[in-house]
Design a protein around this motif. Sequence first.
Motif, PDB file in Angstrom:
ATOM      1  N   ASN A  93       9.858   5.506  -1.260  1.00 24.49           N
ATOM      2  CA  ASN A  93       8.458   5.348  -1.590  1.00 24.49           C
ATOM      3  C   ASN A  93       8.216   6.078  -2.899  1.00 24.49           C
ATOM      4  OD1 ASN A  93       5.671   5.274  -1.686  1.00 24.49           O
ATOM      5  ND2 ASN A  93       5.406   5.720   0.482  1.00 24.49           N
ATOM      6  N   GLN A  94       7.999   5.326  -3.935  1.00 24.23           N
ATOM      7  CA  GLN A  94       7.709   5.951  -5.215  1.00 24.23           C
ATOM      8  C   GLN A  94       6.588   5.187  -5.865  1.00 24.23           C
ATOM      9  OE1 GLN A  94      10.163   5.235  -8.686  1.00 24.23           O
ATOM     10  NE2 GLN A  94       8.183   5.677  -9.608  1.00 24.23           N
ATOM     11  N   ILE A 116      -2.991   7.079  -2.823  1.00 31.91           N
ATOM     12  CA  ILE A 116      -2.698   5.797  -2.221  1.00 31.91           C
ATOM     13  C   ILE A 116      -2.865   4.754  -3.311  1.00 31.91           C
ATOM     14  CG2 ILE A 116      -5.053   5.380  -1.416  1.00 31.91           C
ATOM     15  CD1 ILE A 116      -3.855   4.339   1.134  1.00 31.91           C
ATOM     16  N   SER A 117      -1.975   3.757  -3.313  1.00 34.05           N
ATOM     17  CA  SER A 117      -2.081   2.667  -4.269  1.00 34.05           C
ATOM     18  C   SER A 117      -2.217   1.379  -3.482  1.00 34.05           C
ATOM     19  CB  SER A 117      -0.836   2.587  -5.145  1.00 34.05           C
ATOM     20  OG  SER A 117      -0.742   3.735  -5.950  1.00 34.05           O
ATOM     21  N   ASP A 145       1.041  10.040   7.312  1.00 29.74           N
ATOM     22  CA  ASP A 145       1.358  10.561   5.988  1.00 29.74           C
ATOM     23  C   ASP A 145       1.738   9.485   4.976  1.00 29.74           C
ATOM     24  OD1 ASP A 145       0.926  13.242   6.624  1.00 29.74           O
ATOM     25  OD2 ASP A 145       2.799  13.288   7.721  1.00 29.74           O
ATOM     26  N   HIS A 146       2.435   8.470   5.448  1.00 33.40           N
ATOM     27  CA  HIS A 146       2.843   7.410   4.539  1.00 33.40           C
ATOM     28  C   HIS A 146       2.699   6.078   5.237  1.00 33.40           C
ATOM     29  CE1 HIS A 146       4.548  10.138   1.626  1.00 33.40           C
ATOM     30  NE2 HIS A 146       5.051  10.800   2.650  1.00 33.40           N
ATOM     31  N   MET A 147       2.579   5.058   4.421  1.00 35.47           N
ATOM     32  CA  MET A 147       2.414   3.742   4.999  1.00 35.47           C
ATOM     33  C   MET A 147       3.062   2.686   4.114  1.00 35.47           C
ATOM     34  SD  MET A 147      -1.184   2.382   6.376  1.00 35.47           S
ATOM     35  CE  MET A 147      -1.356   0.823   5.556  1.00 35.47           C
ATOM     36  N   PRO A 148       4.390   2.731   3.984  1.00 33.59           N
ATOM     37  CA  PRO A 148       5.034   1.690   3.172  1.00 33.59           C
ATOM     38  C   PRO A 148       4.849   0.337   3.847  1.00 33.59           C
ATOM     39  CG  PRO A 148       6.687   3.041   4.282  1.00 33.59           C
ATOM     40  CD  PRO A 148       5.356   3.664   4.551  1.00 33.59           C
ATOM     41  N   SER A 149       4.627  -0.697   3.023  1.00 33.98           N
ATOM     42  CA  SER A 149       4.406  -2.011   3.618  1.00 33.98           C
ATOM     43  C   SER A 149       5.176  -3.082   2.877  1.00 33.98           C
ATOM     44  CB  SER A 149       2.918  -2.340   3.595  1.00 33.98           C
ATOM     45  OG  SER A 149       2.448  -2.346   2.272  1.00 33.98           O
ATOM     46  N   ALA A 198       2.903   5.692  -5.764  1.00 35.24           N
ATOM     47  CA  ALA A 198       1.517   6.070  -5.503  1.00 35.24           C
ATOM     48  C   ALA A 198       1.305   7.456  -6.095  1.00 35.24           C
ATOM     49  CB  ALA A 198       1.241   6.077  -4.013  1.00 35.24           C
ATOM     50  N   SER A 199       2.211   8.360  -5.784  1.00 34.75           N
ATOM     51  CA  SER A 199       2.190   9.646  -6.445  1.00 34.75           C
ATOM     52  C   SER A 199       3.096   9.554  -7.663  1.00 34.75           C
ATOM     53  CB  SER A 199       2.711  10.727  -5.513  1.00 34.75           C
ATOM     54  OG  SER A 199       3.057  11.859  -6.279  1.00 34.75           O
ATOM     55  N   MET A 213       0.834  -1.187   0.000  1.00 33.21           N
ATOM     56  CA  MET A 213       0.000   0.000   0.000  1.00 33.21           C
ATOM     57  C   MET A 213       0.871   1.241   0.000  1.00 33.21           C
ATOM     58  SD  MET A 213      -3.159   0.476   2.531  1.00 33.21           S
ATOM     59  CE  MET A 213      -2.865   2.030   3.281  1.00 33.21           C
ATOM     60  N   PRO A 214       1.648   1.474  -1.071  1.00 35.88           N
ATOM     61  CA  PRO A 214       2.439   2.703  -1.095  1.00 35.88           C
ATOM     62  C   PRO A 214       1.510   3.909  -1.115  1.00 35.88           C
ATOM     63  CG  PRO A 214       2.550   1.589  -3.226  1.00 35.88           C
ATOM     64  CD  PRO A 214       1.819   0.679  -2.286  1.00 35.88           C
ATOM     65  N   SER A 215       1.913   4.958  -0.409  1.00 35.99           N
ATOM     66  CA  SER A 215       1.042   6.125  -0.372  1.00 35.99           C
ATOM     67  C   SER A 215       1.832   7.406  -0.533  1.00 35.99           C
ATOM     68  CB  SER A 215       0.282   6.162   0.950  1.00 35.99           C
ATOM     69  OG  SER A 215       1.186   6.223   2.024  1.00 35.99           O
TER      70      SER A 215
END
Lengths: 455, 455
Positions: B419-420, A349-350, B340-344, B422-423, A342-344
């Motif tokens: 983190n690349q 958000i994706s 703000d972000h949620m890398p998983s 989603a945006s 769930m990159p955001s």
Amino acid sequence: MKVAKFGGSSVSNAKQIKKVLKIVNEDPERKIIIVSAPGKRSKDDIKTTDLLIRLYEKAINNIDYQHKKQEIIQRYADIVDELDMDRDILDTIDHTLEHYIHELKDKPSRLYDAIVSCGEDFNAQLIATYNNSQGIPTRYISPKEAGIWVTDLPKQAQILDSSYEQIYKLNDYKEKLIIPGFFGVSKHNFIVTFPRGGSDITGAIIARGVRASLYENFTDVSGIYKANPNIIKDPEIIEEITYREMRELSYAGFSVFHDEALQPLHKDRIPVVIKNTNRPEDKGTYILHDREINSKNVISGISCDKDFTVINIKKYLMNRQVGFTRKVLGVFEDYNISFDHMPSGIDNISIVMRSNQIKNIESRVLNDIQKHCDVDELSIDHDLAILMIVGEGMNRVVGTASKITHALAESNINLKMINQGASEISMMFGIKVEDAEKAVRSTYEFCYHGVCIKE
Amino acid sequence: MKVAKFGGSSVSNAKQIKKVLKIVNEDPERKIIIVSAPGKRSKDDIKTTDLLIRLYEKAINNIDYQHKKQEIIQRYADIVDELDMDRDILDTIDHTLEHYIHELKDKPSRLYDAIVSCGEDFNAQLIATYNNSQGIPTRYISPKEAGIWVTDLPKQAQILDSSYEQIYKLNDYKEKLIIPGFFGVSKHNFIVTFPRGGSDITGAIIARGVRASLYENFTDVSGIYKANPNIIKDPEIIEEITYREMRELSYAGFSVFHDEALQPLHKDRIPVVIKNTNRPEDKGTYILHDREINSKNVISGISCDKDFTVINIKKYLMNRQVGFTRKVLGVFEDYNISFDHMPSGIDNISIVMRSNQIKNIESRVLNDIQKHCDVDELSIDHDLAILMIVGEGMNRVVGTASKITHALAESNINLKMINQGASEISMMFGIKVEDAEKAVRSTYEFCYHGVCIKE
């Protein structure tokens, strides 16, 4: 004490079974043996388990199944004859199959599990009888006797935590024990199978239950390759890999060792070795809790899997709205979809998931997101492959990301997504499906040979 | 028709106000002017708004406030005298302040908003009176008269959508209109201020309401720098930037244009230009819905902000558990924390938030996650800076990630997080706080001058 599991190709015929027993008997530490059903003897052969599935289909549809049953018995007859064993066991096989078919005809899913469990079960009985006849005290133990108590949902067995106490008592036997893989017994006394490939799970459960010093998983390759051999010619074999690395690699396409089988081992840090029945002298790949990192083994492996879908959501000032993401995830939960990443961004958000998770319900899911979450933009992309570069310690080496992205750029691969950080041991790249093989080749050459493939 | 907003330093004294009115009067299209409170006249000066806050504090604590009030009146007296205006307006100022203090003494938060709104309000009245006296028909319009109806929560005004219809009627006036920024009026007839820096918000609301062709935001710099001038010496100025880019840059530290002020403009695609009151001939930076990309402007800007905290959660087989992430986010929602972000990863999730979001409640949040979510490992890291590289079209250029990570690696900066994806217009890097300035310098030099800073 070691627990050894032998896969289908290792126990497909008399010659293979003799190899297996030679391996088993030459090490007194190898006390508990988990066996699969007889696998393919040649490229065009049919696995015993697949024959059993056809038998089930005929029986349940009231089609004459005698011919199919004979075909199955013949698989075992071939082994019995070649091993010069008494043919009595073939009658037991026949009676057991008929017994299940008549007893469970009105419970199709119970019949299915009972019938397919026979592949492993007959093989375990046969191998135990043979080894005993060779003068080595050996005993067949059924999963019920071993204490493999599982949940009751057909085809989806999960071990009950309470089982481990009974399993530990297997330590008391003096003989070698042969246990069929792939299934357990529920508290309602039904046979329930593990998800397919589940003999690995049986082995892992037993290894944990008896507190084995090592779980040996014998198969037909000499370990785990650093990349898919269908893409890379003769890839190197991994010497040591951690549980965590193994799981990240399994996730994106590595299928040597069954993913869920790591779970019981992980908890008690029981080491696993993947070895080759046909080349037992090869060192194999050790799966461990920790491994030592040196300059050559920072990256354990590279995998790539293709069937991913990503849903992209844009919403202005998203990060200010407490609860927005949770609302979106609520829709996924409504449809029982598990997502993987769930990159955001700040306003985006994706959500990345396996394509099969959303197949057929895609438009409903998108509608619900639109309806409940008041999003600005919504799009879906099916053309997504996930490349995983996995290695303990890569987060401590400055420049890892730079090197890998360099290799991919030289091969002219556009990166739709980069996700690094949540997991310290992997980097994930989202790429186009058509770039998947090229990406594996370019990162493999660069990570292991320091060579850039320029396009 | 253009709406022009002038910031505090542009209206801090008579000389600056004359500059502003020259700019306003020379273009008949500049019809509506939003003004701030008088800002600092020199480095050690105090902003009028800060004087007003001190007045409020004295009044609410029953401390003699007459001296502070006189100090405020003197700020306006200086301007009035230098502009050679009638001193009547100073009596109005005095009476208004006394009126608020006596009327609202038992409603502290209402008094606060009323008092601090005076800085802008008096300035608007003064400037309108002066310009009118110079023979240019000019009219002061209060926010209430303009129709800036807002929500009722003190210090947190949000425009009511219904306001725009009334605001549109400002088009009917023939005179130049001077409107104070920073506040609106609630349906309960209280003055409510926008979050600080909120004159930008007033300008944006008016620009949208009257359907302006351009919203000119005058300040004391000739546009938006490509990176923080405290880190980079004389950075280049951005010529054109999109709303989306602006927002991503604002997020990580760019503070030229107030973040939330973009929202009303975004919807109706009203262009903004950031210009310098002291150098109105400079082109400034245009903020637009779209911009043309060429090889030189792929990356708009680089920003870095330091105050971030990340909570890392590990849970084996996390991706299989439908609803797990939602459960975790539920805890954040309970504490009203926006992240703000949620890398998983497969078995991990990291939740990145501004440190102030979790200050003081950290241990309770961690406890709740532990209690409700059955996690395997939980950790928190306060040493996180976020580097944002922002540019429309960077996702279409193969090798962008490679180049940027290369620049960072050459400067020996370890990447905690990437983190690349989603945006499509930004790449986010999580780095150590101590590396923040170095990271901006190294990526700036590399992106704009093609030079690597080697450490």
